[in-house]
Design a protein around this motif. Structure first.
Motif: not given
Length: 181
Positions: A100-101, A140, A142, A126
């Protein structure tokens, strides 16, 4: 009128702060209550029973997709996103360590293809694709603001709406974005 504040027999949690940040009714009719400092609780309208699912700092968003998972977004202290399995009553955590960012989650939406769209505070949008949430196998993608025409207007995504034409509408800290998925 009924109050579920701290100190009442029907208190949402043992926490001192019971400020409610998010509400959601699942497919079974349970009310999910995300609090600031009291974690996440469920309220059964039929029985009046309150159940604490998870103690946490700030539960900012709650969503249920096509399956049996309840998605829980948390803001602060690096906790990120949780998937609560109602069948097994188990919790799986997804954080920046999983791709995740950002660990500060503002909003969540699961689309018809079971992709989880996650709006973050400062980390953009995301797209989480799960192959097996029990083993945390996921990918994921982004999407972030860039100085280009086809980019998000801001990296803080406050809300997500999916329309009948297959577009994601994103409320950002710099206006409204339409995202073709």
């Amino acid at each position: 009128y009924k109050n579920f504040g701290n100190g009442t027999p029907t208190s949402l949690s043992r926490a001192k702060r019971n400020s409610v940040l998010s509400l959601f009714e699942d497919k079974d009719g349970l009310i999910w209550v995300g609090t600031w400092g009291g974690g996440i609780n469920t309220y059964d309208k039929k029985t009046g029973k309150i159940n604490c699912i998870m103690e946490s700092d700030a539960v900012t968003c709650i969503a249920q997709g096509n399956g049996h998972l309840i998605w829980i977004g948390v803001y602060g202290r690096g906790k990120g996103l949780f998937a609560y399995n109602k069948e097994t009553q188990s919790m799986t955590n997804f954080t920046a360590d999983d791709g995740l960012s950002s660990n500060d989650i503002n909003c969540i939406y699961e689309d018809k293809n079971r992709n989880i769209w996650i709006g973050t505070a400062g980390g953009g949008l995301n797209k989480l694709n799960l192959s097996n949430s029990k083993e945390k196998k996921c990918s994921v993608k982004i999407y972030k603001y860039e100085k280009a025409k086809n980019s998000l207007s801001n990296n803080t995504i406050n809300c997500i709406y999916y329309d009948e034409k297959g577009n994601l509408w994103l409320g950002t800290s710099n206006g409204l974005d339409k995202f073709d998925i």
